[in-house]
Design an enzyme around this catalytic site. Structure first.
Site, PDB file in Angstrom:
ATOM      1  CG  ASP A 164      -1.532   1.385   1.184  1.00 23.83           C
ATOM      2  OD1 ASP A 164      -2.459   1.891   0.271  1.00 23.83           O
ATOM      3  OD2 ASP A 164      -1.631   1.985   2.282  1.00 23.83           O
ATOM      4  NE  ARG A 171      -4.898   4.881  -4.875  1.00 21.85           N
ATOM      5  CZ  ARG A 171      -5.302   4.939  -3.932  1.00 21.85           C
ATOM      6  NH1 ARG A 171      -4.929   4.157  -2.671  1.00 21.85           N
ATOM      7  NH2 ARG A 171      -6.431   5.600  -3.366  1.00 21.85           N
TER       8      ARG A 171
HETATM    9  N1  URA Z   1      -5.915   7.435   3.245  1.00 18.76           N
HETATM   10  C1  URA Z   1      -5.575   6.165   2.825  1.00 18.76           C
HETATM   11  O1  URA Z   1      -4.612   5.637   3.566  1.00 18.76           O
HETATM   12  N2  URA Z   1      -5.495   5.695   1.677  1.00 18.76           N
HETATM   13  C2  URA Z   1      -6.415   6.159   0.821  1.00 18.76           C
HETATM   14  O2  URA Z   1      -6.352   5.692  -0.498  1.00 18.76           O
HETATM   15  C3  URA Z   1      -6.916   7.481   1.137  1.00 18.76           C
HETATM   16  C4  URA Z   1      -6.807   8.045   2.262  1.00 18.76           C
END
Ligand code: URA
Length: 437
Positions: A164, A171
């Site tokens: 992530d 992203r």
């Molecule tokens: N906060 C996050 O951790 N991820 C996202 O995609 C959006 C806000």
């Protein structure tokens, strides 16, 4: 299986299997799949979406890319560890209030928080306004502090959901942040990795949030609740309004001061309502009360009787922060210039766009343009009014706290443009839109 086939399948609108998602995420983590292919898949997901099964599979794949904490190992077997997460907003200092309330009632809160992102603030930046406050909490201290005082707030480590971490950074620079399944899986992979048994989400909606309309916010909240339940977590999501900033203060030390005021029983109404609602949900999921409204009452009494405040002080001391500054918040950093933005005409406040106020605070130096930028903890904006308030001509809408004349001028212009004054009375904004359990 290969990355191109997976991208093409999603591009053409088909659902991916859990095996395909796992293959892609593990390839992205071990760098056999490069950034450009991950960016292409994120954009395909942006246009084609994902169903709930795909979003769940994506969450689990990102979760499995790193370690999972087990904070309950530090406690007797029936202890419930609770966590809270906000999707990000402007003036959102609720963690600083909610976490001590809940911990002061004996529910351990071990929370990994973030830094400011775009116009939204971050808990870690706010905490670092206190001299000496250390938010890099090593795993051994995390567990010990959780056992000893029941409250830790630290930064995310590279071991938790690292896929992530990589994907989020990608992203951020490819226009693929506000995508529902990507947000749900990003947030939930980190929450599951942190290992709490019960998770309360604060899903923001409005100008100052990633989700601008209630339908999308509600879908995001339901999806995250379902993902959590499938992983045997007790879940609840509060959908709260983020069209205008929360509380009065926006900016790191300014927000910390407001959180301290709130913990001492004198907080702004909207912040107290949201913080105690979230705390009520956490206390209910944590088995301390029979229902969330009882939890909210209990939370209110912890603010009134000083116990939440004492827990906050213990937490600051445990992480090396200077207690003198929290006991006397006028010793926190203060800006050199404090000037008002005056109402050009009398009337009723119709709009104070949270995103614009957030950008004003960032541009004053309270946030970062580049990841490496240093933060000025002193600067920001303190509002004098909320939507629906009456204001007279030449009365202050807000006070700007600045350390630079040019930035002050920019902020003044932005706050003026962000505020609409109507000649007729306007309706106040409802703060809590919905609670999904
Ligand atoms: N906060 C996050 O951790 N991820 C996202 O995609 C959006 C806000």
């Amino acid at each position: 299986m290969n990355a191109v086939d997976i991208i093409v399948k999603k591009r053409d609108g088909h659902a991916l299997t859990p095996a395909e998602i796992e293959f892609f995420i593990s390839g992205y983590s071990d760098e056999t799949i490069p950034d450009y292919q991950a960016a292409a898949l994120a954009m395909a997901i942006y246009f084609q979406g994902m169903d709930d099964d795909e979003a769940t599979a994506l969450t689990l794949a990102m979760l499995h890319s790193g370690h999972q904490l087990t904070p309950q190992d530090a406690f007797p077997p029936d202890t419930i560890v609770v966590d809270k997460h906000s999707t990000g907003g402007v003036g959102d200092k609720t963690t600083l209030v909610v976490a001590p309330i809940v911990a002061s009632l004996g529910l351990p809160v071990g929370k990994l928080s973030g830094r400011g992102l775009g116009f939204s603030g971050g808990t870690l930046d706010k905490l670092e306004s206190i001299d000496g406050m250390d938010i890099q909490v090593p795993a051994e201290q995390f567990t010990r502090q959780l056992q000893e005082i029941g409250l830790v707030i630290g930064g995310q480590t590279a071991e938790l959901a690292p896929a992530d971490g990589k994907l989020y950074a990608l992203r951020d620079v490819t226009g693929t942040v506000p995508v529902l399944p990507l947000m749900a899986s990003s947030i939930m992979s980190k929450k599951l990795a942190a290992g709490a048994d019960a998770i309360v989400l604060d899903v923001k909606v409005g100008y100052g949030a990633f989700m601008q309309d209630l339908e999308n916010a509600s879908h995001l909240a339901s999806l995250m609740v379902e993902i959590g339940k499938e992983s045997q977590r007790a879940m609840s999501a509060v959908i709260s309004d983020m069209n205008q900033p929360l509380g009065w203060a926006v900016g790191n030390a300014l927000e910390l001061r407001e959180a301290i005021q709130t913990l001492r029983g004198a907080g702004p109404r909207d912040l107290v309502l949201l913080a105690t609602t979230l705390a009520g949900e956490m206390l209910h999921l944590g088995g301390k009360v029979a229902d969330p409204s009882e939890g909210r009452q209990l939370a209110l009494s912890q603010l009134a009787n000083g116990q939440a405040w004492q827990k906050f002080r213990q937490f600051v001391a445990a992480q090396g922060g200077d207690l003198k500054q929290v006991d006397q918040p006028d010793q926190l950093p203060i800006a050199r210039i404090i000037e008002p933005v005056l109402a050009p005409a009398g009337g009723w406040i119709q709009e104070i766009r949270a995103d614009e106020v957030g950008i004003a605070a960032v541009n004053l130096g309270g946030g970062r343009a580049l990841k490496t930028d240093a933060i000025d903890p002193a600067v920001g904006v303190v509002l004098e009014v909320k939507v629906a308030d009456r204001i007279e001509s030449e009365e202050p809408i807000a006070w700007i706290h600045a350390n630079d004349e040019k930035k002050l001028a920019d902020a003044r212009q932005r706050i003026s443009a962000a505020t609409k004054i109507a000649s007729e009375p306007t309706e106040p904004i409802e703060l809590i839109h919905e609670i999904i359990r």
